[in-house]
Design an enzyme around this catalytic site. Structure first.
Site, PDB file in Angstrom:
ATOM      1  N   SER A  11       0.849  -1.194   0.000  1.00 54.06           N
ATOM      2  CA  SER A  11       0.000   0.000   0.000  1.00 54.06           C
ATOM      3  C   SER A  11       0.881   1.239   0.000  1.00 54.06           C
ATOM      4  O   SER A  11       1.672   1.440   0.933  1.00 54.06           O
ATOM      5  CB  SER A  11      -0.889   0.027   1.241  1.00 54.06           C
ATOM      6  OG  SER A  11      -1.396   1.344   1.407  1.00 54.06           O
ATOM      7  N   HIS A  36      -1.220  -1.295  -4.339  1.00 61.27           N
ATOM      8  CA  HIS A  36      -2.500  -0.962  -3.697  1.00 61.27           C
ATOM      9  C   HIS A  36      -2.555   0.540  -3.403  1.00 61.27           C
ATOM     10  O   HIS A  36      -1.655   1.082  -2.765  1.00 61.27           O
ATOM     11  CB  HIS A  36      -2.604  -1.772  -2.404  1.00 61.27           C
ATOM     12  CG  HIS A  36      -3.889  -1.631  -1.665  1.00 61.27           C
ATOM     13  ND1 HIS A  36      -5.008  -2.385  -1.962  1.00 61.27           N
ATOM     14  CD2 HIS A  36      -4.243  -0.840  -0.625  1.00 61.27           C
ATOM     15  CE1 HIS A  36      -5.997  -2.067  -1.134  1.00 61.27           C
ATOM     16  NE2 HIS A  36      -5.558  -1.122  -0.313  1.00 61.27           N
ATOM     17  N   ASP A  38      -4.720   3.618  -1.842  1.00 61.22           N
ATOM     18  CA  ASP A  38      -5.784   3.905  -0.878  1.00 61.22           C
ATOM     19  C   ASP A  38      -6.342   5.307  -1.072  1.00 61.22           C
ATOM     20  O   ASP A  38      -5.675   6.296  -0.782  1.00 61.22           O
ATOM     21  CB  ASP A  38      -5.229   3.767   0.543  1.00 61.22           C
ATOM     22  CG  ASP A  38      -5.057   2.315   0.945  1.00 61.22           C
ATOM     23  OD1 ASP A  38      -6.022   1.547   0.804  1.00 61.22           O
ATOM     24  OD2 ASP A  38      -3.955   1.947   1.393  1.00 61.22           O
ATOM     25  N   MET A  40      -8.989   8.081   0.037  1.00 60.97           N
ATOM     26  CA  MET A  40      -9.780   8.442   1.224  1.00 60.97           C
ATOM     27  C   MET A  40     -10.348   9.843   1.077  1.00 60.97           C
ATOM     28  O   MET A  40      -9.674  10.728   0.545  1.00 60.97           O
ATOM     29  CB  MET A  40      -8.907   8.392   2.468  1.00 60.97           C
ATOM     30  CG  MET A  40      -8.223   7.055   2.676  1.00 60.97           C
ATOM     31  SD  MET A  40      -7.375   7.010   4.257  1.00 60.97           S
ATOM     32  CE  MET A  40      -6.565   5.411   4.134  1.00 60.97           C
ATOM     33  N   HIS A  69      -8.388   1.101  -3.971  1.00 64.40           N
ATOM     34  CA  HIS A  69      -9.302   0.857  -2.845  1.00 64.40           C
ATOM     35  C   HIS A  69      -9.984   2.179  -2.495  1.00 64.40           C
ATOM     36  O   HIS A  69      -9.347   3.075  -1.945  1.00 64.40           O
ATOM     37  CB  HIS A  69      -8.461   0.331  -1.661  1.00 64.40           C
ATOM     38  CG  HIS A  69      -9.227   0.087  -0.411  1.00 64.40           C
ATOM     39  ND1 HIS A  69      -8.610  -0.145   0.802  1.00 64.40           N
ATOM     40  CD2 HIS A  69     -10.567   0.018  -0.166  1.00 64.40           C
ATOM     41  CE1 HIS A  69      -9.523  -0.344   1.734  1.00 64.40           C
ATOM     42  NE2 HIS A  69     -10.721  -0.234   1.182  1.00 64.40           N
ATOM     43  N   MET A  71     -12.183   4.390  -0.417  1.00 60.65           N
ATOM     44  CA  MET A  71     -12.810   4.592   0.894  1.00 60.65           C
ATOM     45  C   MET A  71     -13.493   5.950   0.832  1.00 60.65           C
ATOM     46  O   MET A  71     -13.070   6.914   1.482  1.00 60.65           O
ATOM     47  CB  MET A  71     -11.738   4.527   1.992  1.00 60.65           C
ATOM     48  CG  MET A  71     -11.241   3.100   2.225  1.00 60.65           C
ATOM     49  SD  MET A  71      -9.660   3.021   3.091  1.00 60.65           S
ATOM     50  CE  MET A  71      -8.543   3.206   1.692  1.00 60.65           C
ATOM     51  N   MET A 140     -11.312  -5.979   5.496  1.00 65.44           N
ATOM     52  CA  MET A 140     -10.489  -5.064   6.287  1.00 65.44           C
ATOM     53  C   MET A 140     -10.207  -5.694   7.648  1.00 65.44           C
ATOM     54  O   MET A 140     -11.140  -6.087   8.358  1.00 65.44           O
ATOM     55  CB  MET A 140     -11.214  -3.728   6.513  1.00 65.44           C
ATOM     56  CG  MET A 140     -11.529  -2.915   5.276  1.00 65.44           C
ATOM     57  SD  MET A 140     -10.084  -2.441   4.302  1.00 65.44           S
ATOM     58  CE  MET A 140      -9.053  -1.600   5.515  1.00 65.44           C
ATOM     59  N   ASP A 176      -6.653  -6.536   4.121  1.00 67.08           N
ATOM     60  CA  ASP A 176      -6.081  -5.188   4.186  1.00 67.08           C
ATOM     61  C   ASP A 176      -6.065  -4.687   5.625  1.00 67.08           C
ATOM     62  O   ASP A 176      -7.121  -4.470   6.218  1.00 67.08           O
ATOM     63  CB  ASP A 176      -6.925  -4.258   3.294  1.00 67.08           C
ATOM     64  CG  ASP A 176      -6.281  -2.893   3.111  1.00 67.08           C
ATOM     65  OD1 ASP A 176      -5.183  -2.668   3.645  1.00 67.08           O
ATOM     66  OD2 ASP A 176      -6.897  -2.054   2.419  1.00 67.08           O
TER      67      ASP A 176
HETATM   68  C1  DX5 Z   1      -6.207   1.400   5.650  1.00 68.90           C
HETATM   69  C2  DX5 Z   1      -5.747   1.086   4.247  1.00 68.90           C
HETATM   70  C3  DX5 Z   1      -4.662   0.061   4.187  1.00 68.90           C
HETATM   71  C4  DX5 Z   1      -3.399   0.478   4.890  1.00 68.90           C
HETATM   72  C5  DX5 Z   1      -2.653  -0.736   5.290  1.00 68.90           C
HETATM   73  O1  DX5 Z   1      -7.343   2.174   5.579  1.00 68.90           O
HETATM   74  O2  DX5 Z   1      -6.824   0.592   3.467  1.00 68.90           O
HETATM   75  O3  DX5 Z   1      -4.390  -0.306   2.840  1.00 68.90           O
HETATM   76  O4  DX5 Z   1      -2.580   1.292   4.127  1.00 68.90           O
HETATM   77  O5  DX5 Z   1      -1.559  -0.323   6.028  1.00 68.90           O
HETATM   78  P1  DX5 Z   1      -0.810  -1.270   7.050  1.00 68.90           P
HETATM   79  O6  DX5 Z   1      -0.293  -2.443   6.278  1.00 68.90           O
HETATM   80  O7  DX5 Z   1       0.255  -0.419   7.597  1.00 68.90           O
HETATM   81  O8  DX5 Z   1      -1.831  -1.717   8.082  1.00 68.90           O
HETATM   82 ZN    ZN Z   2      -6.447  -0.331   1.437  1.00 70.10          ZN
END
Ligand code: DX5
Ligand code: ZN
Length: 229
Positions: A11, A36, A38, A40, A69, A71, A140, A176
């Site tokens: 990620s 990956h 993320d 947000m 991903h 969110m 998750m 994840d």
């Molecule tokens: C959290 C993200 C993850 C995150 C994982 O909301 O969706 O992808 O970056 O990070 P680690 O591996 O550090 O838990």
């Molecule tokens: Zn993620």
């Protein structure tokens, strides 16, 4: 093309934000299977990252799978932009709105692989009616919003139930949150195949010293594969 071999998806939430292009090239050169990304929105989750313009800018730096991903809520209005930005897999959360079925149809209509993500508080049965229209379920194992959180171990039986529900459908199980060499075997054992890892991949390395990324990726993969026997 579908297979259940272990895939490591670093990620970039844990990458150097001033060096995303070089970070993507470095993790792929060091053995990452997927990248990956993320996204947000400060509304669905209490943090902000980046949008489709960033994904489009990253695309030329990623040779393999760009795993986006989302969110964000609402999500539908942004799907086309992420598809145009070059995402290969687009995942939306079942909790992000009342019409996840429509969202997944839209992702596939855009020619992309569709993923559905579920938060730790959501039972896996919430995706039972969606399994014929997705390419991946993302479970998750932290509450989404931040990297570096602790793995929520109570999600393990849920992943096992999901694996049973999926049966022989060609649907990946992505995990994840909090994946490390200690937690990767626990999820691989119950049927996960795509392991997202942020902190555990990027720790100790940098674009100028990427070898630790490779060592970290190999260690997670080896730990997961060992659990498969
Ligand atoms: C959290 C993200 C993850 C995150 C994982 O909301 O969706 O992808 O970056 O990070 P680690 O591996 O550090 O838990
Ligand atoms: Zn993620």
């Amino acid at each position: 093309m579908f297979d259940r071999s272990i895939k490591i998806a670093p990620s970039i939430l844990a990458a150097d934000f001033a060096n995303f292009g070089a970070e993507c090239r470095a993790i792929e050169a060091q053995g990452a299977d997927w990248v990956h990304v993320d996204v947000m929105d400060g509304h669905f989750v209490p943090n902000l990252t980046f949008g489709p313009a960033m994904c489009a800018a990253l695309r030329p730096h990623i040779k393999g799978v760009m795993d986006v991903h989302l969110m964000i809520s609402p999500v539908d209005a942004y799907l086309e932009a992420f598809a145009k930005a070059g995402a290969d897999v687009i995942s939306a959360h079942v909790e992000a709105g009342p019409h996840i079925h429509r969202t997944l149809q839209a992702i596939r209509a855009l020619g992309k692989k569709a993923g559905v993500a579920i938060n730790p508080g959501t039972p896996v049965e919430a995706v039972a009616e969606l399994l014929d229209m997705v390419d991946m379920v993302c479970v998750m194992t932290v509450n989404p919003g931040f990297g570096g959180q602790s793995f929520i171990e109570s999600q393990i039986p849920k992943i096992a139930r999901l694996r049973q529900l999926i049966g022989d459908r060609p649907v990946h199980i992505e995990i994840d949150g909090g994946i490390t060499t200690a937690t990767a075997p626990l999820v691989a054992k119950v049927g996960a195949d795509v392991l997202v890892a942020g902190s555990a991949v990027f720790k100790g390395g940098s674009v100028d010293n990427p070898a630790p990324y490779g060592a970290n990726i190999r260690a997670i993969r080896t730990a997961a594969e060992a659990a498969l026997g």
